[in-house]
Design a protein around this motif. Structure first.
Motif, PDB file in Angstrom:
ATOM      1  N   LEU A   1      49.117  41.057  52.932  1.00  0.00           N
ATOM      2  CA  LEU A   1      47.816  41.722  53.046  1.00  0.00           C
ATOM      3  C   LEU A   1      46.844  40.917  52.198  1.00  0.00           C
ATOM      4  CD1 LEU A   1      45.843  43.968  53.812  1.00  0.00           C
ATOM      5  CD2 LEU A   1      46.678  45.273  51.833  1.00  0.00           C
ATOM      6  N   LEU A   2      45.902  40.248  52.871  1.00  0.00           N
ATOM      7  CA  LEU A   2      44.942  39.397  52.185  1.00  0.00           C
ATOM      8  C   LEU A   2      43.585  40.096  52.130  1.00  0.00           C
ATOM      9  CD1 LEU A   2      44.141  36.649  50.939  1.00  0.00           C
ATOM     10  CD2 LEU A   2      43.674  35.842  53.265  1.00  0.00           C
ATOM     11  N   GLU A   3      43.036  40.209  50.925  1.00  0.00           N
ATOM     12  CA  GLU A   3      41.710  40.803  50.741  1.00  0.00           C
ATOM     13  C   GLU A   3      40.765  39.780  50.130  1.00  0.00           C
ATOM     14  OE1 GLU A   3      39.355  43.966  47.847  1.00  0.00           O
ATOM     15  OE2 GLU A   3      41.531  44.150  48.058  1.00  0.00           O
ATOM     16  N   PHE A   4      39.579  39.636  50.734  1.00  0.00           N
ATOM     17  CA  PHE A   4      38.497  38.870  50.131  1.00  0.00           C
ATOM     18  C   PHE A   4      37.527  39.885  49.535  1.00  0.00           C
ATOM     19  CE2 PHE A   4      40.115  35.804  53.181  1.00  0.00           C
ATOM     20  CZ  PHE A   4      40.102  34.624  52.438  1.00  0.00           C
ATOM     21  N   GLY A   5      37.376  39.829  48.222  1.00  0.00           N
ATOM     22  CA  GLY A   5      36.497  40.759  47.534  1.00  0.00           C
ATOM     23  C   GLY A   5      35.610  40.036  46.542  1.00  0.00           C
ATOM     24  N   GLY A   6      35.074  40.783  45.618  1.00  0.00           N
ATOM     25  CA  GLY A   6      34.192  40.195  44.614  1.00  0.00           C
ATOM     26  C   GLY A   6      33.976  41.155  43.467  1.00  0.00           C
ATOM     27  N   HIS A   7      33.811  40.603  42.280  1.00  0.00           N
ATOM     28  CA  HIS A   7      33.526  41.441  41.121  1.00  0.00           C
ATOM     29  C   HIS A   7      32.234  42.237  41.338  1.00  0.00           C
ATOM     30  CE1 HIS A   7      36.736  39.562  38.928  1.00  0.00           C
ATOM     31  NE2 HIS A   7      36.192  38.355  39.053  1.00  0.00           N
ATOM     32  N   GLY A   8      31.279  41.621  42.038  1.00  0.00           N
ATOM     33  CA  GLY A   8      30.004  42.278  42.272  1.00  0.00           C
ATOM     34  C   GLY A   8      29.890  42.926  43.632  1.00  0.00           C
ATOM     35  N   CYS A   9      31.016  43.059  44.345  1.00  0.00           N
ATOM     36  CA  CYS A   9      31.010  43.637  45.691  1.00  0.00           C
ATOM     37  C   CYS A   9      31.059  45.163  45.596  1.00  0.00           C
ATOM     38  CB  CYS A   9      32.188  43.094  46.497  1.00  0.00           C
ATOM     39  SG  CYS A   9      32.432  43.904  48.086  1.00  0.00           S
ATOM     40  N   VAL A  10      29.956  45.815  45.956  1.00  0.00           N
ATOM     41  CA  VAL A  10      29.861  47.269  45.859  1.00  0.00           C
ATOM     42  C   VAL A  10      30.914  47.949  46.714  1.00  0.00           C
ATOM     43  CG1 VAL A  10      28.414  49.248  46.385  1.00  0.00           C
ATOM     44  CG2 VAL A  10      27.419  47.244  45.285  1.00  0.00           C
TER      45      VAL A  10
ATOM     46  N   PHE B   1      50.516  41.602  48.342  1.00  0.00           N
ATOM     47  CA  PHE B   1      49.073  41.826  48.273  1.00  0.00           C
ATOM     48  C   PHE B   1      48.411  40.654  47.542  1.00  0.00           C
ATOM     49  CE2 PHE B   1      45.648  45.169  46.927  1.00  0.00           C
ATOM     50  CZ  PHE B   1      44.809  44.674  47.912  1.00  0.00           C
ATOM     51  N   ILE B   2      47.460  39.999  48.233  1.00  0.00           N
ATOM     52  CA  ILE B   2      46.695  38.901  47.642  1.00  0.00           C
ATOM     53  C   ILE B   2      45.221  39.298  47.640  1.00  0.00           C
ATOM     54  CG2 ILE B   2      46.083  36.451  47.777  1.00  0.00           C
ATOM     55  CD1 ILE B   2      48.591  35.999  49.429  1.00  0.00           C
ATOM     56  N   VAL B   3      44.596  39.289  46.472  1.00  0.00           N
ATOM     57  CA  VAL B   3      43.178  39.617  46.340  1.00  0.00           C
ATOM     58  C   VAL B   3      42.443  38.382  45.821  1.00  0.00           C
ATOM     59  CG1 VAL B   3      41.464  41.102  45.251  1.00  0.00           C
ATOM     60  CG2 VAL B   3      43.711  42.033  45.868  1.00  0.00           C
ATOM     61  N   LEU B   4      41.504  37.865  46.612  1.00  0.00           N
ATOM     62  CA  LEU B   4      40.760  36.656  46.263  1.00  0.00           C
ATOM     63  C   LEU B   4      39.310  37.027  46.001  1.00  0.00           C
ATOM     64  CD1 LEU B   4      42.206  34.214  48.960  1.00  0.00           C
ATOM     65  CD2 LEU B   4      43.088  34.705  46.664  1.00  0.00           C
ATOM     66  N   MET B   5      38.834  36.769  44.788  1.00  0.00           N
ATOM     67  CA  MET B   5      37.466  37.090  44.391  1.00  0.00           C
ATOM     68  C   MET B   5      36.550  35.895  44.666  1.00  0.00           C
ATOM     69  SD  MET B   5      37.391  40.171  43.352  1.00  0.00           S
ATOM     70  CE  MET B   5      38.330  41.506  42.620  1.00  0.00           C
ATOM     71  N   VAL B   6      35.587  36.060  45.564  1.00  0.00           N
ATOM     72  CA  VAL B   6      34.714  34.948  45.951  1.00  0.00           C
ATOM     73  C   VAL B   6      33.638  34.651  44.910  1.00  0.00           C
ATOM     74  CG1 VAL B   6      35.091  35.386  48.402  1.00  0.00           C
ATOM     75  CG2 VAL B   6      33.137  36.444  47.247  1.00  0.00           C
ATOM     76  N   ASP B   7      33.530  35.505  43.882  1.00  0.00           N
ATOM     77  CA  ASP B   7      32.538  35.244  42.837  1.00  0.00           C
ATOM     78  C   ASP B   7      33.197  34.963  41.489  1.00  0.00           C
ATOM     79  OD1 ASP B   7      33.502  37.752  42.435  1.00  0.00           O
ATOM     80  OD2 ASP B   7      31.576  38.762  42.279  1.00  0.00           O
ATOM     81  N   GLU B   8      34.482  34.611  41.508  1.00  0.00           N
ATOM     82  CA  GLU B   8      35.187  34.267  40.282  1.00  0.00           C
ATOM     83  C   GLU B   8      34.628  32.957  39.719  1.00  0.00           C
ATOM     84  OE1 GLU B   8      37.093  34.117  37.090  1.00  0.00           O
ATOM     85  OE2 GLU B   8      37.535  35.846  38.382  1.00  0.00           O
ATOM     86  N   ARG B   9      34.190  32.965  38.464  1.00  0.00           N
ATOM     87  CA  ARG B   9      33.503  31.812  37.874  1.00  0.00           C
ATOM     88  C   ARG B   9      34.419  30.863  37.110  1.00  0.00           C
ATOM     89  NH1 ARG B   9      28.805  31.499  40.595  1.00  0.00           N
ATOM     90  NH2 ARG B   9      28.338  33.637  41.210  1.00  0.00           N
TER      91      ARG B   9
ATOM     92  N   LEU C   1      33.374  22.147  45.665  1.00  0.00           N
ATOM     93  CA  LEU C   1      33.891  23.422  45.180  1.00  0.00           C
ATOM     94  C   LEU C   1      34.239  23.252  43.710  1.00  0.00           C
ATOM     95  CD1 LEU C   1      36.302  24.214  48.170  1.00  0.00           C
ATOM     96  CD2 LEU C   1      33.844  24.652  47.976  1.00  0.00           C
ATOM     97  N   ARG C   2      33.492  23.944  42.840  1.00  0.00           N
ATOM     98  CA  ARG C   2      33.656  23.769  41.402  1.00  0.00           C
ATOM     99  C   ARG C   2      34.407  24.926  40.742  1.00  0.00           C
ATOM    100  NH1 ARG C   2      28.398  21.630  42.442  1.00  0.00           N
ATOM    101  NH2 ARG C   2      28.204  19.461  41.715  1.00  0.00           N
ATOM    102  N   THR C   3      34.311  26.105  41.337  1.00  0.00           N
ATOM    103  CA  THR C   3      34.929  27.282  40.724  1.00  0.00           C
ATOM    104  C   THR C   3      35.970  27.878  41.660  1.00  0.00           C
ATOM    105  OG1 THR C   3      33.336  28.865  41.644  1.00  0.00           O
ATOM    106  CG2 THR C   3      32.751  27.789  39.566  1.00  0.00           C
ATOM    107  N   VAL C   4      36.794  28.752  41.095  1.00  0.00           N
ATOM    108  CA  VAL C   4      37.797  29.442  41.910  1.00  0.00           C
ATOM    109  C   VAL C   4      37.118  30.242  43.013  1.00  0.00           C
ATOM    110  CG1 VAL C   4      39.593  31.216  41.857  1.00  0.00           C
ATOM    111  CG2 VAL C   4      39.445  29.536  40.009  1.00  0.00           C
ATOM    112  N   GLY C   5      36.000  30.890  42.686  1.00  0.00           N
ATOM    113  CA  GLY C   5      35.266  31.650  43.695  1.00  0.00           C
ATOM    114  C   GLY C   5      34.751  30.772  44.811  1.00  0.00           C
ATOM    115  N   ASP C   6      34.286  29.549  44.489  1.00  0.00           N
ATOM    116  CA  ASP C   6      33.852  28.612  45.523  1.00  0.00           C
ATOM    117  C   ASP C   6      34.981  28.336  46.506  1.00  0.00           C
ATOM    118  OD1 ASP C   6      31.421  28.417  44.270  1.00  0.00           O
ATOM    119  OD2 ASP C   6      31.856  26.515  43.275  1.00  0.00           O
TER     120      ASP C   6
END
Length: 686
Positions: free
Chosen positions: A567-576, A601-609, A627-632
C-alpha cells in the motif's frame, strides 16, 4: 502603523501573482565565471543584474529578517570552500526597515558576489550548485528563486597554480552543502518506523529499481475506467468559495452596498422594469467575471507541480501565515486595508463616461474596489487555500464560488426590490461579524505555520501547543460575543441578544471539545488543520501505526521478502487532506487492521526537506530537473510513474511496482477505502 500595515498587505496580497509570474521572469539575472584568486585559490564570481525598480538583499541579514542572498553547493570535487559568500565590488546600502524593525542591507542595479574555493585537484575539479536571492520592489517580493551554475576542470583559469597544502587545509567532507555562510551535513534518507528488527533485515540487492520506477499511467487508467481523481478537491474549494462569499456579504463594506446599488439600477431604468432586471443580471455576471478572471490568471501561470511546491514550501507558508495574521488584525480593527482612492475615482469616471455593458462592468469593478478592505482578506485567504490544493483549476473554481455568492443578492434584490424592506439595517452588528471573521482567520493562519514547521522539522508548533492556542482563541471569542471585550468600531452593549448568546455558547463549547485533544483525543473534525497526533508531546492513547516505510525501494524489498502487496501513499507534512484521512479513515479499526495484517505500508512525503546524499538530475517532461531533497525524489516518482501530482494518493502495488486496483484519493468513506484495499488484495492473490 497604517503605513506598515499597507506595506505588509501589499506584499502579502500580491505574493501569489508575483511569485507565479517570476517563475517565468526573475527580476535578477545572473552571470557566473571563475577567476584566479592566487595561492591556489579561485573565486566563483556571481554577477547579479537587478531590474530597474527592484532591489535584492545582502548575504548577511540578522536573524528574523528577510531571506539573505546565499550560495548552495550540490557537489564539490577537487576543491573546498574557503570563507564567506559576499559582495566584492560594492557595499550594501543599509537602512532601517520598519517591517522587520532592524538594519538591513540591499543592492540595486548590479553587484558581484564571490565565493572562494581552494583547489586541491585540477583534474577532478567540478562544482555544481545554485545561488538564491530575494528581489523586492515597492509592492511585492519574490521568493528566493534558485539559479543553477556548474563548472568543471576545463573552466579553471589557465593561470591557476596549486600550492602545497597541509592535510588540515583540505580536510572535511567535500559533499557538504554550503548555505549562506554555514555548512550543513547532507543527511541520508530512508528509514522505517514501528519495528527496529525489520530495519536490519531489509536488503536492496534484489530490487530492480528500473522496473519499480517504470510508469504505470496506462495501467491505472484501465483499472479506473477513466476516473479523474484530481476533480475530488474542486468541489470542496468551490463550497469554500461559496461560504466565504456569503460571509463577505455580512461585512460592513458590502452589506450597505446592496440597497445603494439596487436603487441605482431601479432609478436608472424607472420606466422599464425589464431593463432594470436585465442590467442587474449583467451587473451580477460582471462581478463573477472580475473575480473569476483573477483565478484564471493564477491558473494560467501556475502548473500542477508549481502549485504543489507552493503548498509545501516552508517559505511560502510562513508568508501566508504572516499574510493571514495581517488580515485578522485588520478585521479586528487594528488598521484598515484600503486601495488607493485614485483607483476608485478612476472607476467612477469610467462608469459616468461609459454606456451599456461597459458602464455596468465598471460599476461592478467599483464595487470590488470599494469593498476591498473587507473582501480583500477573504479573497487573499481563499486564493492561498486554493493554490495550495495542487489542482490546476482550484483558484478559478474557488473564485467562481466566491463571486457567485457575492453576486446573487444584488441580482435577486433588483428583481424583487420589495425584499429590501426585510433586510436588517446597517449597524454595529456588521462590525461584530467582521471581528468574528478576524478570530476565524487568526485561528486558520496557524495551519500555515504548522505546515512550515512540519516541512522543516523545527518542532515549534506541536499538536498540543496548536490546540492550546485554539482553545484560548475561542474562549476569548466567546467572551467578546458576551460583550465583555470591546474592540475598535464596537458599540456599547446593554443587553446580550439571543443570537450573540448562542454564538458565545457555541464558541465555549468548541473550546471545551478541544481540551481532550491535548492528551491524544483524535478530534476528527480538526484533523485537516491541526498537526498530526505524532507531534503530541503527551499522548495518553499510546496508539501506534505499526510498521511504516518511508523509502520506496526499501519498502518494496521488504514486501517481496514477506510475500505481501504494497500500500503506497503519497502524502505531505503540509497536506491538509492527508492528515484528515489519517484521522478519519486509516485510524478506523477495519482499515488499520487490514493494513497491518495484509500489506506493507509505504508513506512517501513529497515535502520532506531532508537532503539527498547526492543531487540527482532527471528528465522531467522534457526539462532537466535536479532532485535535491527526499521530497523532490518522491514528488518526481509520483509524477513520472503515476502521472499525478495531488495528495493524498493511494495505490496498491505488486512486487514489480504495478497497480493491483484503481488508485484512491481523498474520500472519508471507510467502506470505499476498505473496498479499495480488498480489491488490491484479491488481485494480488490471483
Amino acid at each position: 502603523m497604517k503605513k506598515i500595515a499597507r506595506r505588509l498587505f501589499s506584499i502579502g496580497v500580491l505574493i501569489l501573482l508575483s511569485s507565479v509570474i517570476l517563475h517565468a521572469q526573475n527580476p535578477i539575472s545572473w552571470d557566473f565565471t571563475l577567476s584566479d584568486a592566487g595561492n591556489g585559490e579561485i573565486n566563483i564570481l556571481a554577477k547579479a543584474t537587478v531590474e530597474q525598480g527592484w532591489y535584492m538583499y545582502d548575504t548577511n541579514i540578522p536573524e528574523g529578517g528577510p531571506n539573505p542572498t546565499m550560495i548552495e553547493f550540490d557537489e564539490i570535487k577537487g576543491a573546498v570552500p574557503v570563507g564567506e559568500f559576499k559582495s566584492i565590488d560594492k557595499k550594501a546600502k543599509v537602512k532601517f526597515d520598519e517591517i522587520f524593525m532592524m538594519e538591513i542591507g540591499s543592492f540595486t542595479n548590479s553587484v558581484t558576489f564571490a565565493q572562494k574555493l581552494k583547489v586541491t585537484d585540477k583534474s577532478s575539479f567540478s562544482v555544481i550548485g545554485n545561488v538564491r536571492a530575494q528581489a523586492c520592489n515597492d509592492q511585492t517580493c519574490t521568493p528566493p528563486l534558485p539559479v543553477d551554475f556548474s563548472f568543471t576542470g576545463s573552466n579553471l583559469p589557465a593561470t591557476l597554480v596549486i600550492t602545497a597544502t597541509s592535510s588540515d587545509d583540505v580536510s572535511g567532507n567535500q559533499n557538504e552543502v554550503v548555505t549562506g555562510n554555514e555548512t550543513a551535513d547532507i543527511n541520508d534518507a530512508g528509514s522505517i518506523s514501528g519495528n527496529e528488527s525489520a530495519r536490519s533485515n531489509v536488503t536492496l540487492e534484489s530490487v530492480d529499481r528500473d522496473l519499480l520506477w517504470t510508469p504505470v499511467i496506462e495501467e491505472l487508467q484501465e483499472l479506473s475506467d477513466g476516473e479523474d481523481l484530481a476533480n475530488a478537491s474542486l468541489i470542496s474549494i468551490f463550497l469554500k468559495g461559496l461560504i466565504w462569499g456569503f460571509a463577505a456579504l455580512l461585512t460592513p463594506c458590502v452589506w450597505p452596498m446592496i440597497p445603494i446599488t439596487v436603487s441605482f439600477f431601479l432609478n436608472r431604468n424607472k420606466k422599464s422594469r425589464r431593463k432594470a432586471i436585465q442590467d442587474a443580471s449583467i451587473y451580477g455576471l460582471s462581478i463573477i467575471i472580475i473575480y473569476v478572471t483573477l483565478g484564471l490568471l493564477i491558473t494560467a501561470i501556475f502548473g500542477a507541480s508549481a502549485l504543489n511546491n507552493l503548498a509545501t514550501s516552508p517559505i511560502f507558508n510562513l508568508i501566508f501565515f504572516a499574510l493571514l495574521i495581517t488580515f485578522a488584525f485588520s478585521f479586528m480593527g487594528a488598521f484598515e486595508l484600503v486601495l488607493p482612492a485614485s483607483w476608485t475615482n478612476k472607476m467612477d469616471s469610467k462608469v459616468d463616461s461609459s454606456k451599456g455593458f461597459l458602464s455596468l462592468f465598471f460599476m461592478a469593478f467599483t464595487l470590488a474596489l470599494v469593498s476591498f478592505s473587507c473582501t480583500g482578506p477573504i479573497i487573499g485567504w481563499l486564493l492561498v487555500d486554493a493554490a495550495t490544493h495542487g489542482n490546476l483549476m482550484a483558484p478559478t473554481v474557488g473564485m467562481f464560488g466566491f463571486a457567485l455568492a457575492l453576486s446573487i443578492p444584488f441580482t435577486l434584490f433588483a428583481i424583487f426590490p420589495s425584499w429590501l424592506k426585510t433586510l436588517p439595517k446597517s449597524g454595529s452588528w456588521l462590525n461584530t461579524v467582521k471581528v468574528v471573521l478576524g478570530f476565524i482567520v487568526l485561528a486558520v493562519s496557524l495551519k500555515f505555520l504548522s505546515v512550515a514547521d512540519l516541512s522543516s522539522g523545527w518542532g515549534l508548533l506541536d499538536r498540543d501547543i496548536f490546540l492550546a492556542i485554539w482553545i484560548v482563541l475561542f474562549v476569548v471569542l466567546g467572551v467578546y460575543l458576551l460583550g465583555k471585550i470591546k474592540l475598535k468600531g464596537d458599540s456599547d452593549i446593554n443587553n446580550v441578544s439571543l443570537t450573540r448568546l448562542i454564538l458565545a455558547m457555541l464558541s465555549f463549547a468548541f473550546a471545551v471539545y478541544m481540551v481532550p485533544g491535548l492528551w491524544g483525543a483524535p478530534l476528527k473534525p480538526l484533523s485537516a488543520i491541526a498537526p498530526p497526533l505524532s507531534t503530541l508531546d503527551f499522548n495518553l492513547t499510546g496508539e501506534s501505526k505499526g510498521l511504516i516505510f518511508d523509502d520506496y525501494e526499501a519498502g518494496m524489498a521488504y514486501a517481496a521478502r514477506e510475500g505481501k502487496p504494497v500500500l503506497l501513499e503519497f502524502g505531505g507534512h503540509g497536506c491538509v487532506n492527508c492528515h484528515k484521512m489519517d484521522a478519519t479513515v486509516l485510524a478506523e479499526d477495519r482499515v488499520k487492521n487490514l493494513i497491518e495484517e495484509e500489506f506493507v505500508f509505504i508513506v512517501l512525503m513529497v515535502d520532506e526537506r531532508t537532503r539527498l546524499p547526492e543531487v540527482i538530475e532527471v528528465d522531467d517532461a522534457g526539462k532537466k530537473t535536479r532532485l535535491r531533497t527526499v521530497g523532490d525524489k518522491w514528488s518526481y516518482l509520483q509524477r513520472y510513474k503515476f502521472g499525478i501530482q495531488s495528495q493524498p494518493y493511494y495505490v496498491v502495488l505488486d512486487h514489480q511496482g504495478k497497480p493491483l486496483s484503481p488508485a484512491h484519493a481523498y474520500d472519508e468513506s471507510v467502506d470505499k477505502y476498505v473496498e479499495f484495499l480488498q480489491t488490491g488484495l484479491r488481485n494480488f492473490e490471483k
